[in-house]
Design an enzyme around this catalytic site. Structure first.
Site, PDB file in Angstrom:
ATOM      1  N   ASP A 131       2.517  11.189   2.669  1.00 36.80           N
ATOM      2  CA  ASP A 131       3.854  11.751   2.523  1.00 36.80           C
ATOM      3  C   ASP A 131       4.881  10.867   3.222  1.00 36.80           C
ATOM      4  O   ASP A 131       4.659  10.396   4.345  1.00 36.80           O
ATOM      5  CB  ASP A 131       3.874  13.153   3.125  1.00 36.80           C
ATOM      6  N   GLU A 148       3.836   7.858  -0.841  1.00 34.79           N
ATOM      7  CA  GLU A 148       5.121   8.289  -1.385  1.00 34.79           C
ATOM      8  C   GLU A 148       6.182   7.339  -0.843  1.00 34.79           C
ATOM      9  O   GLU A 148       6.558   7.414   0.327  1.00 34.79           O
ATOM     10  CB  GLU A 148       5.433   9.720  -0.970  1.00 34.79           C
TER      11      GLU A 148
END
Length: 571
Positions: free
Chosen positions: A201, A271
């Protein structure tokens, strides 16, 4: 030697709150995922990425983690995760889990200890700073959520702490060696549990400018996210993320992952919301020794027309380091669904594009059904982003609505007498998985057909690629090839019919000239029957086609694609 299974895989993202509820509380859970693995096998995906299920106060629905090694009771427990891994692996499905390294919850024991005072042993595990000389936050950095200051004042210690997102999600200080050690221990824990890899993330947020310099104003006309982030977009975020020191972290993470590889790679996909393609490609590492892939969000940003999409494909390919493997994303839990962005017909074309381009595609749950965004009345909004005034309307709730499994109350997502945590997006009589499995022309059956074709043709799942020139306006075309095998993909991004000449293929398919009987349609997004191609080829509006040589359609391994082998990938 371990296998790089991720290069030929199709990854399926599950947002666990919304996939399947096994205990009737209106929220999806881990046993619910386990109970629907056969849907994924039938669909034809190879790996599952599961968004966070860790213990959390749920202020950002699991991305605010208070215990990295525990499952939140809302989703089950560790035994449920182990059972999921066992059942997935028994079906030859890999499982990736979310890894959230940038921040923790403010409820995490690490932060609670850090906040005890300036002399706390874990004080420097987070980013604490004195006020600016004239008072106020240490610099002008902004929170992604709401666009207000990325700093919150702690009256007890007289310092501010940094949070790139909500104040309840303080940023970890990765410049402290004990933070890296502790967070790498989290990676080891889940690898020891049996996961096959991680989706990282906010991978580019970890390292900030050590001098904490102010961000400059945004350059007028610079590319922003396709949804407005309010005040956050008014800055050029040079210093609050993406410092070059982040690459050292990922090189060390790669060493850790490779130490667990065995016969199969353990992978990290990051990401990385970066649209300077050279900067984006830097996350592969100069020796392909960092992330296995940084997620490519280009299709979420690029204007949906043939010229812009073709240029995107070319730019991504040209930016890749030698030997790097690309990837393509059409949607996720943070983006409006592809059907709502493009319409139902073009969403089918977009899916064919993502699954036949060179690279690894990621499919967001429900997109195989063509689900649109749900209508979420303001009083039912759940996403904290929708309540921060960031200019995002109802935030990300519409694309996180429950999966539709059958034509039944609550679409089989949860018990019939339970209210799901978000409203349903469509009528389960037409959009549920059960209904679409029964209809050969459904989006679900099209997705299955594309994935079967991709798996059966090495040219599509692992081959090279050559963009076609000379196509009519509004049409994208490329050749995929592997040895003497190959396929031609043609995509009409317009609503009107268009004629494609045989000449666009001349010179790409070996020395032989194509004749009317020498190409065969094997897949169409509008249900065109399998047939020999007659030239000029009339592409229907909003139609995507896959063609292969007639000899290959008849079972031969040769198709006259030898000359393409010398072409530069993406050329």
């Amino acid at each position: 030697m371990h296998t790089d299974w991720w290069r030929t895989a199709v990854i399926y993202q599950i947002y666990p709150r919304s996939f399947a509820d096994s205990d009737g509380d209106g929220v999806g859970d881990i046993p619910g995922i386990t109970g629907h693995l056969d849907h994924l096998v039938r669909l034809g995906v190879d790996a599952v990425w599961i968004s966070p299920f860790y213990r959390s106060p749920m202020r950002d629905f699991g991305y605010d983690i208070s215990d990295h090694r525990a499952v939140d009771p809302l989703f089950g427990d560790l035994d449920d995760v182990r059972r999921l891994l066992e059942e997935a692996h028994r079906r030859n499905l890999r499982v990736l889990v979310d890894y959230v390294p940038n921040h923790t919850s403010s409820d995490h024991p690490w932060f609670r200890e850090s906040a005890e005072g300036r002399d706390s042993a874990r004080r420097d595990w987070y980013v604490w700073r004195d006020p600016a000389p004239g008072g106020g936050p240490p610099n002008n950095w902004l929170s992604v959520f709401g666009g207000g200051p990325a700093w919150t004042f702690d009256e007890r210690s007289g310092q501010y702490y940094l949070h790139s997102f909500l104040p309840s999600m303080p940023d970890l200080n990765w410049r402290h060696p004990q933070v890296e050690q502790a967070m790498f221990d989290v990676v080891r824990f889940w690898l020891d549990t049996g996961v096959d890899g991680f989706r990282v993330d906010c991978a580019h947020f970890l390292m900030k400018d050590p001098q904490l310099r102010d961000n400059p104003p945004a350059v007028p006309g610079a590319l922003a996210m396709h949804r407005p982030y309010g005040a956050y977009d008014e800055q050029d975020h040079l210093h609050d993320k993406g410092h070059e020191d982040v690459h050292g972290i990922y090189r060390r993470l790669r060493v850790l992952l490779d130490s667990y590889a065995g016969t199969d790679s353990r992978i990290a996909i990051g990401e990385v919301h970066v649209f300077d393609w050279d900067e984006w490609a830097g996350y592969y590492g100069p020796e392909l020794d960092e992330l296995h892939m940084p997620f490519n969000f280009g299709l979420l940003q690029t204007k949906w027309d043939a010229a812009n999409v073709t240029e995107l494909v070319r730019a991504v390919e040209l930016a890749l380091p030698p030997g790097a493997w690309p990837n393509w994303v059409l949607g996720n839990h943070d983006e409006p669904r592809i059907t709502s962005r493009l319409g139902a017909d073009q969403a089918r074309v977009a899916m064919l594009l993502a699954f036949t381009l060179r690279g690894t595609p990621t499919l967001y749950y429900g997109d195989e059904l063509g689900l649109p965004d749900a209508h979420v009345p303001p009083h039912l909004a759940q996403d904290p982003w929708a309540r921060t005034g960031a200019g995002l309307g109802l935030g990300r709730d519409p694309q996180r609505s429950p999966m539709l499994w059958q034509d039944a109350p609550n679409a089989g997502f949860t018990a019939s007498d339970t209210t799901p945590w978000l409203p349903l997006a469509a009528d389960p009589a037409t959009h549920s998985a059960a209904a679409q499995w029964d209809h050969p022309d459904s989006t679900l059956r099209l997705t299955q057909s594309v994935l079967r074709l991709r798996r059966s043709l090495p040219a599509l799942h692992s081959g090279g690629q050559r963009l076609l020139g000379g196509l009519p306006d509004g049409v994208i075309g490329y050749v995929r090839y592997a040895g003497q095998e190959g396929a031609v993909v043609l995509l009409n991004l317009m609503e009107t019919e268009v004629s494609v000449s045989r000449k666009v293929l001349d010179g790409l398919l070996g020395s032989q000239k194509l004749h009317e009987h020498e190409m065969h349609t094997v897949l169409s997004t509008v249900g065109r029957p399998a047939t020999h191609v007659e030239w000029p080829l009339l592409l229907h509006g909003n139609e995507g086609l896959v063609l292969i040589p007639t000899t290959a359609a008849g079972g031969s391994k040769t198709g006259g694609f030898g000359a393409v082998e010398a072409a530069e990938d993406g050329g």
